[in-house]
Enzyme design. Sequence first.
Site, PDB file in Angstrom:
ATOM      1  CE  LYS A 296      -4.099  -1.984   2.901  1.00 53.65           C
ATOM      2  NZ  LYS A 296      -4.784  -2.038   1.356  1.00 53.65           N
TER       3      LYS A 296
ATOM      4  CG  ASP B 282      -7.956  -4.388   7.308  1.00 56.28           C
ATOM      5  OD1 ASP B 282      -8.499  -4.306   6.275  1.00 56.28           O
ATOM      6  OD2 ASP B 282      -6.869  -5.290   6.247  1.00 56.28           O
TER       7      ASP B 282
ATOM      8  CD  GLU C 254      -5.119  -8.025   3.860  1.00 57.55           C
ATOM      9  OE1 GLU C 254      -6.332  -7.576   4.381  1.00 57.55           O
ATOM     10  OE2 GLU C 254      -5.473  -7.715   2.078  1.00 57.55           O
TER      11      GLU C 254
ATOM     12  NE  ARG D 198     -10.621  -9.446  -1.854  1.00 54.57           N
ATOM     13  CZ  ARG D 198     -10.841  -8.971  -3.399  1.00 54.57           C
ATOM     14  NH1 ARG D 198     -10.938  -9.515  -4.184  1.00 54.57           N
ATOM     15  NH2 ARG D 198     -10.802  -8.048  -2.504  1.00 54.57           N
TER      16      ARG D 198
END
Length: 483
Positions: A264, A275, A336, A338
């Site tokens: 990122k 997250d 990541e 999912r």
Amino acid sequence: MNYGLTHTPSLTTSECLVLGVFSDLALPDFATAIDNEQQGLIKKLCQRVPEPGNTVWQTDVEGHSLLIIQCGKKEEFSANSLQKRVGEITEALIKQRFSSATVCLPRLNQESAEWQLEQMIVQIDNLRYQLLDFKTKHAKSHKLESVIFHLPGATEKSLEMAKAIVTGVEFCRDLANMPANICTPTYLGEQAISLSKQFDQISCQVIGPEEIKEMGMGALLAVAQGSDQPPRLIDIHYHGNKNSAPVILVGKGITFDSGGLSIKPANAMDEMKYDMSGAASVLGVIKACALLKLPINLIGIIASAENLISGSAVKSGDIVTTMSGQTVEIINTDAEGRLVLADALTYAERYNPDFVIDIATLTGAIIVALGNIATGYMTRDEQLAKSIECAANESQDKVWRMPLDEAYQDALESPLADMINAGFDRSAGSITAACFLSRFTEKYRWAHLDIAGTAWISGKKRNATGRPVPLLIQLLRHVANSR
């Protein structure tokens, strides 16, 4: 925070008496009595609030303060009006540094007193919430510590229900706001175990990397392999009704997401501690359910890991085998969430659930689509969709349904594996992410909540919101009432 009810509000009940009046300036009986005692003071003050939202203060009335707020026309006083007035009152009380207040607002015409009380408490608690901080020098803080409500029709039971909801929301926010060097997968597991020690109805198992490997969770292990922090699969149960099929909440628990080798940008990467907000919401809901003593069976499954860069990190193009046996070509290591959810959703099959909802800060695409107002959700089950919509409307925790058409599945085709983990272009990103998850949910009813836009507020004043805890609690209350 202390919340209470009173049938006889007065100037001396707390530091400040808050009185809401309609545009006709008619006073309730208790306010008329106070007005008579104070030689018409309240009626005089009411003349100074001609427009909705206008406020006027009067200090040093028998050593206490009085706040009048205009609520508009009686027939136009709606849920949105209530939310605005409660927000204005709370901000005024905090600004004036009151530690206690008695709030007397008019009843809504179309809603129950129970619902109105819950909404007022949720709104006040949201605005008075203070971030956990790690400063060595603290400025003198002055918090609003007690609010007493005068609301005809409200009961102690409804008060306790509202307090349970905000306790769950606060627990979620505290976890999500914790820095990632403290809130690791291990820490999340410890918090879940702590809940099981606080409540007899809760049990918990925290599964480590060895057993995760034995179960064939190749996707979760792939995400975790770049970090020194071991992954955790948290399996937490609230036992409220042994005779009913469980509802399962699956939470994404990525405690820090660098993006992996698909790294990122540095800007706002610090916010990637959020997250794990899906995991935090699962634990917040379970805590609230235990406090509410809901007669349901509820299971929380949290797949937790860090997504970092190292010599052992998963690479773009790697192919992994999930717990379901399906293979995935990892095109983007920053997709990541999912991956870990895929294994958690497969794990959920063993409990033969009534339905499963996963909660995840999954895609930036949902922020582009819906901003920070509504949580995007996807499901193929119409009954579950109606239940989610109803709970959202009642809790004022907004959602918007996104499509899950079969045609979007084409974006996940891989020449080498059963699927890729992200589309090759950015179109329909939130939908294709849900399509990926749907491939691991064919054995039960399922919905997906993408909370990337609603789980926290970005920027200098970044802060977890506690959403979608209110939505999920309301949904579970409906489940409890139907059994």
